[in-house]
Design an enzyme around this catalytic site. Structure first.
Site, PDB file in Angstrom:
ATOM      1  N   ASP A 401      65.323 116.771  51.721  1.00  0.00           N
ATOM      2  CA  ASP A 401      66.370 116.019  51.015  1.00  0.00           C
ATOM      3  C   ASP A 401      65.863 114.689  50.471  1.00  0.00           C
ATOM      4  OD1 ASP A 401      69.023 115.611  50.130  1.00  0.00           O
ATOM      5  OD2 ASP A 401      69.456 114.368  51.863  1.00  0.00           O
ATOM      6  N   GLU A 406      62.946 104.066  47.063  1.00  0.00           N
ATOM      7  CA  GLU A 406      63.140 102.704  46.584  1.00  0.00           C
ATOM      8  C   GLU A 406      61.894 101.848  46.814  1.00  0.00           C
ATOM      9  OE1 GLU A 406      66.648 100.902  48.155  1.00  0.00           O
ATOM     10  OE2 GLU A 406      67.936 102.607  47.661  1.00  0.00           O
TER      11      GLU A 406
END
Length: 522
Positions: A401, A406
């Site tokens: 997943d 970031e």
């Protein structure tokens, strides 16, 4: 340092106030304001130059200039309570699982591969520049209302406030640099893990976005953490007919991911600790979120339950129930507020289709990596190597997943990837999802230091299962992983043992002529 403090009070429609104490009555229940729900359609493409943080919206309002006075007085307040806080941390109830001297984990961290030094850090390499000699004077502030409640003598600043007296969550924030979230032997991390377990919870609010319920908890020392409650037992494997995007998130997977990340020496997962929470006193009675409060009920078995609001699994049929009002959960320390340290959200090039029938481009194009390597930021620097590290990390957890990641904006493209949101790992101990390793087989490139550490962890004296067991036993909710997960925790360089921790390095032989040894900076 004024700007390092999070904005603790919310006004008008900016969110839930976190500056209250449990004894205060909730007010303005109908004025809750939350960011827009995140959808996969509006997340940035990996080839973009992202300018927004769709998946990382903070609940904190961007502080106005006039709010710096309030932030200053809060830091003064923290300094005066530092001694009491440190004494509280040393409570014997949280030191029962301290690492044993001469342990295998200690031997691992003493190995030369775990002692490589970072390049010298400049101001541009640190997330925050801190003046440790700053002196705080209440008379320098224009707003003196904060000390009119009769407690001025107790909270008045005395002497200088140095970095050593900051709360542990703030010390964690100011230690972030271009190369790592925290240093290898930073004692603040252990102290922060204890804070996550023992700090008094003063406010709770639901986190917007996402498919499942998550809570933002604020502590007495003004630190914040993301709480993922227990949804299923450790023994429950992901059903074979479940798609990867429809499985429950596991609180124990978040905890185990932090320990695995540290053992691999990536140090890109924010500190996570397990905690047993009283659903009545520590959630229902302190929340000002009316929507959350309304979902509490008593089950036919006389257990306290709630379900909150989210895209999926938030209904009475999927309620979270205590025994009778105690519930396990993981608490992940917050990263610095986005108003102070912006982050970019990048789409993972090997993101899955999130569709029951369609396949992603990388699943049908064996030369897909060649396209990626020609696309910024993967065409230079160490970003592609960081994706390979993340791929290895996800394979060892069985996590499919990883749709986005970031980075901190300040460091540009020359920085590490933050390994956030690991709740869908450790779902199956009896199956290896080798498709997670496709980035390695397509790009045939890996950081040399990463591969050397994997070879080290394949040796009997540094067996990964033993290291994970030793590291996880220190968590309050131990055992974190069931024995079948730990028994399968073996790095097998020959790729012959079927287990969830095996890293199939057989691709080394298949692509030995084209394998790139890229050492990066360390």
């Amino acid at each position: 340092m004024i700007d390092l403090l999070p904005k603790l009070e919310r006004h008008s429609n900016s969110g839930c106030s976190c500056s209250h104490t449990p004894s205060e009555e909730p007010q303005s229940w109908g004025k809750q304001g939350w960011p827009n729900k995140h959808t996969l359609r509006i997340l940035q493409d990996f080839s973009n130059e992202p300018s927004s943080n769709v998946s990382s919206h903070s609940l904190e309002r961007i502080p106005a200039t006039g709010d710096k006075t309030q932030a200053l007085r809060r830091l003064e307040h923290l300094g005066q309570r530092g001694d009491r806080k440190r004494q509280f941390i040393q409570d014997a109830t949280v030191t029962k699982n301290m690492p044993v001297k001469g342990s295998r984990l200690s031997a691992l961290y003493d190995h030369p591969l775990y002692k490589r030094s970072l390049p010298p850090l400049t101001d541009e390499d640190t997330l925050f520049n801190v003046n440790t000699d700053i002196r705080f004077d209440p008379k320098a502030t224009e707003d003196q209302a904060w000390n009119t409640d009769g407690t001025m003598d107790e909270f008045s600043p005395m002497g200088e406030l140095t970095a050593d007296s900051y709360p542990n969550w703030l010390r964690f924030h100011i230690g972030i640099n271009r190369h790592e979230l925290y240093s290898r032997h930073n004692p603040v991390i252990e102290a922060l893990l204890k804070d996550l377990v023992i700090q008094k919870i003063t406010s709770v609010a639901m986190k917007s976005g996402g498919t499942q319920l998550k809570l933002i908890m604020t502590f007495q020392n003004y630190g914040q953490a993301l709480f993922k409650p227990m949804k299923q037992t450790r023994e429950q494997e992901t059903p074979p007919d479940f798609f990867y995007f429809s499985d429950f998130e596991r609180h124990n997977a978040e905890i185990a991911a932090f320990h695995l990340d540290r053992i691999l020496d990536f140090r890109r997962v924010p500190p996570v600790a397990g905690r047993l929470v009283n659903m009545t006193k520590e959630i229902r009675d302190v929340t000002r979120d009316k929507k959350l409060w309304r979902t509490f009920f008593i089950s036919p078995a006389n257990n306290v339950c709630f379900y909150g609001e989210c895209s999926y699994y938030c209904s009475t049929e999927h309620a979270l129930c205590g025994k009778p009002d105690q519930i396990e959960g993981s608490l992940a320390a917050f990263l610095p507020d986005l108003a102070l340290a912006k982050r970019k959200t990048w789409r993972n090039p090997w993101r899955r289709s999130y569709h029951k029938r369609k396949k992603a481009e990388w699943e049908v194009d064996p030369d897909y990596c060649e396209e990626v390597k020609q696309t910024p930021p993967y065409d230079s620097g160490t970003r592609l190597l960081d994706v390979m590290d993340m791929t290895i990390f996800d394979f060892l957890m069985g996590n499919m997943d990883r749709h986005h990641y970031e980075t901190f904006e300040k460091f540009g493209n020359e920085t590490f990837i933050i390994h956030l949101d690991n709740g869908r790992g450790f779902g199956k101990h009896s199956h290896d999802e080798t498709s997670i390793l496709v980035p390695l087989s397509q790009c045939c490139r890996v950081r040399k230091s990463t591969h050397l550490r994997l070879q080290l962890l394949a040796k009997e004296e540094y067996k990964l299962s033993t290291l994970m067991a030793e590291s996880l036993v220190r968590d309050r909710l131990s055992p974190i992983l069931i024995q079948p997960h730990l028994e399968s925790a073996t790095l097998d360089p020959c790729g012959t043992k079927p287990n969830s921790f095996r890293l199939a390095l057989s691709w080394n032989k298949q692509h030995s002529e084209t394998l790139y040894w890229a050492s990066g900076k360390f």
